[in-house]
Structures are given as structure tokens and as C-alpha cells.
Scaffold this active site. Structure first.
Site, PDB file in Angstrom:
ATOM      1  CD  GLU A  46      -2.315   1.262   2.924  1.00 33.78           C
ATOM      2  OE1 GLU A  46      -1.718   0.751   3.902  1.00 33.78           O
ATOM      3  OE2 GLU A  46      -3.422   1.810   3.022  1.00 33.78           O
ATOM      4  CE  LYS A 123      -7.131   1.253   3.642  1.00 37.44           C
ATOM      5  NZ  LYS A 123      -5.872   1.674   4.287  1.00 37.44           N
ATOM      6  CB  CYS A 168      -4.002  -1.624   4.415  1.00 32.28           C
ATOM      7  SG  CYS A 168      -3.316  -1.744   6.081  1.00 32.28           S
TER       8      CYS A 168
HETATM    9  N1  CDV Z   1      -3.096   1.325   6.487  1.00 32.85           N
HETATM   10  C1  CDV Z   1      -4.081   0.701   7.159  1.00 32.85           C
HETATM   11  O1  CDV Z   1      -5.185   0.537   6.666  1.00 32.85           O
HETATM   12  N2  CDV Z   1      -3.779   0.280   8.421  1.00 32.85           N
HETATM   13  C2  CDV Z   1      -4.775  -0.304   9.247  1.00 32.85           C
HETATM   14  C3  CDV Z   1      -4.690   0.223  10.640  1.00 32.85           C
HETATM   15  C4  CDV Z   1      -5.929  -0.095  11.436  1.00 32.85           C
HETATM   16  C5  CDV Z   1      -3.511  -0.173  11.406  1.00 32.85           C
HETATM   17  C6  CDV Z   1      -4.749  -1.818   9.215  1.00 32.85           C
HETATM   18  O2  CDV Z   1      -5.832  -2.403   9.161  1.00 32.85           O
HETATM   19  O3  CDV Z   1      -3.692  -2.444   9.270  1.00 32.85           O
END
Ligand code: CDV
Length: 310
Positions: A46, A123, A168
Site C-alpha cells: 500500500e 480503498k 490494508c
Molecule cells: N493502512 C491501514 O489501513 N492500516 C490499518 C490500521 C488499522 C492499522 C490496518 O488495518 O492495518
């Protein structure tokens, strides 16, 4: 057999002051390694091109926009596209996208071996908050800098298979995988930036974070009988340690390759897309077993509604 040799290109830390060109040189270096290992798809994390900037609170739109790409490819990423085309390597990577009409998205693309963007995803599940939060040990301002994605969960045909992207935090939501599963997805590539510590619960450290990360990706793979390639940003970014732990997961939910360092590191695995067929035809044959008459809550309700008290 429909075998794809995937290279999961975990990226070690990228510091705030690091230029995109330096990062892209590292990406190209890993692409060369992947090519020598006969990979035909390389997967980057990401927001690959910069540090994980949503940890920094900014108010000035001009400053915010310096983290975004107006075009893709652009002058900075052109060498990466050129290299991929020369090597005949497909790739997926994430970046912060600023559209011509001024919208900001956290985006990932899949570029095929001829340099054409065949898949694009924005996203959907944006974690964090939009205003400075003094109660957290560090900030996570994705809700400030990005709009929720407006493309849904598209899948696309490439490399003789059906592919999908997510990013992510999306990996923690079963809806993400199921929306792609319902389109027959055979490989989901995703990148992540997960800090090693929970900013709202400092005793939740790396082991628990890694456990949850693997748990959700393994479940998503198994329940939709698809390959999942999860690629992390790792290491210490200006004092912020990132979880790492990139994985390649087979359609039975088993981890078949796992990162061992917090640096730039390539994981390689030959993934047969035909391995998705058995699960899709048996226990997860959606057409035979799903009961949509009982699922309406999932799309009609967002938060929890408790049952009435007796
Ligand atoms: N970049 C992300 O989306 N990080 C999130 C947060 C909650 C740490 C994750 O789900 O890993």
C-alpha cells in the site's frame, strides 16, 4: 495447471525525506531479482512510493497534495513501468491518487506485462480518524486525507486468471473477499501499512498485530478459495515501527511463504490458479449453498442493532 510465479515485494522502511526516485530504484532492484527468479507478477505494498504519510497531521492542501500522484504513470514512476515492460513483468502497487477533479483516494493498480493498467481499486474501508487525536500515541489520518473508494471491488481477467485488489484495512472485512469471491476471484493482491503497536492500546504489540493480520487473510483465502498475496511495509519509518510479515496464502488458507526480515525482501511462490477450483466446486460452491434470503442485514444496516430487551 495455470501457474503464476508471484514475487511478494515487501518494502523496508521509507523515511519521510526519501524521494520517490529512491523508492522506485529499490522497487526496480526487487523487480530485477524477481525476474531472475522467473516471476511473472510482482506485488508491492500500500502507498508504495512514500512513507506512510497519514501518520502526519497536515492542514495545508498544497502540502497534502505533495504526497499524491496526479497521473499514473508519471515522470517518477515511468522508469518502473518501462522496466516492467522490458522484463515482461506484471505488477501491482499502491499510491495516493489525486484525480483531475480534485478527489483523493488510496489506490492500487494492476499493470500487465505490456504496461497496460488492467485493474484499478480505491480503498473502501478507510481506518483511523479525520481530526488530530491527542489520545492516540500516534495519528492515523486516512479519513482526513482520502475519500472512500468509489469503484467497489472489481475483478478483472489477466495472466489467464481472475484477479482482484484490496488495500490494508480492507483485509480485515469479510465483505471485501466475498464481493470478489462472488466474481470468481482466483488471486487477490493486497498491500498493507500496519504499525507494530496499536495507537489506542499500546500493550497490543507486534505478535498480536501479526496474528490478526494472518488470521483475516487466511480466512478470506479459505472461505473464497482464492490465493491471497499480502505485502507489507516493514521496519522503522522515522521512529514508527511497521509490522512487516508479508505472506502468500493458498486457497486452503495455508501460508506458503512468509517474510523473515523487516527489510526489502522478496517472497517467491509458484501459485497454480487451478488450486482454487476444488474449494469453489465443493464446500464454497456459492451457487449451491448461499442463503441470500438471510443476508439482507449485511447491505441494509451499518452499525449494530441489539435485540429488544425482554
Ligand atoms: N493502512 C491501514 O489501513 N492500516 C490499518 C490500521 C488499522 C492499522 C490496518 O488495518 O492495518
Amino acid at each position: 495447471m495455470r501457474v503464476i510465479t508471484v514475487a511478494a515485494a515487501q518494502m523496508g522502511a521509507i523515511q519521510k525525506e526519501e524521494e520517490r526516485e529512491e523508492v522506485i530504484a529499490r522497487m526496480i532492484n526487487m523487480m530485477d531479482q524477481a525476474h531472475r527468479a522467473n516471476a511473472n507478477l510482482i506485488v508491492y505494498p500500500e502507498l508504495t512510493l512514500t512513507t506512510f504519510f497519514p501518520r502526519y497531521y497536515m492542514e495545508d492542501l498544497l502540502e497534502i497534495n505533495t504526497w499524491f500522484e496526479n497521473d499514473m504513470p508519471n515522470a517518477s514512476t515511468q522508469p518502473l513501468f518501462k522496466k516492467a515492460k522490458t522484463l515482461g513483468m506484471a505488477m501491482t502497487f499502491g499510491y495516493a491518487e489525486l484525480t483531475s477533479d480534485g478527489h483523493h483516494f488510496n489506490t492500487s493498480i494492476h499493470v500487465d506485462a505490456t504496461g497496460i493498467i488492467v485493474g484499478k481499486y480505491r480503498k473502501v474501508h478507510l481506518p483511523g480518524h479525520s481530526e488530530f487525536d491527542p489520545t492516540r500515541s500516534f495519528q492515523h489520518l486516512e479519513k482526513r486525507y482520502f475519500k472512500p473508494g468509489d469503484l467497489g471491488f472489481p475483478t478483472y481477467r489477466t495472466l489467464d486468471g481472475i484477479f482482484g485488489l484490496c488495500i490494508c484495512n480492507d483485509r480485515r472485512w469479510p465483505e471485501t473477499y466475498r464481493c470478489m469471491g462472488l466474481q470468481g476471484v482466483e488471486m487477490i493482491t493486497l498491500g498493507y501499512n500496519t504499525p507494530s503497536v496499536n495507537s489506542q492500546k499500546n500493550e497490543e504489540g507486534r505478535a498480536k498485530r501479526q496474528f490478526h493480520s494472518n488470521l483475516v487473510m487466511q480466512a478470506g483465502a479459505y472461505q473464497n478459495s482464492t490465493w491471497v498475496v499480502g505485502v507489507a511495509k516493514a521496519g522503522d519509518e522515522d521512529g514508527h515501527d511497521m509490522c512487516g510479515g508479508s505472506v502468500i496464502i493458498n486457497p486452503e488458507g495455508e501460508i506458503v511463504a512468509e517474510a523473515k526480515t523487516d527489510n526489502d525482501e522478496l517472497l517467491l511462490h509458484s501459485c497454480d490458479l487451478d488450486d482454487t477450483i476444488f474449494g469453489k466446486k465443493t464446500i464454497f460452491d456459492f451457487a449451491r449453498h448461499r442463503r441470500i434470503e438471510h443476508y439482507s442485514r449485511i447491505t441494509s444496516q451499518i452499525g449494530v442493532k441489539f435485540p429488544p430487551k425482554s
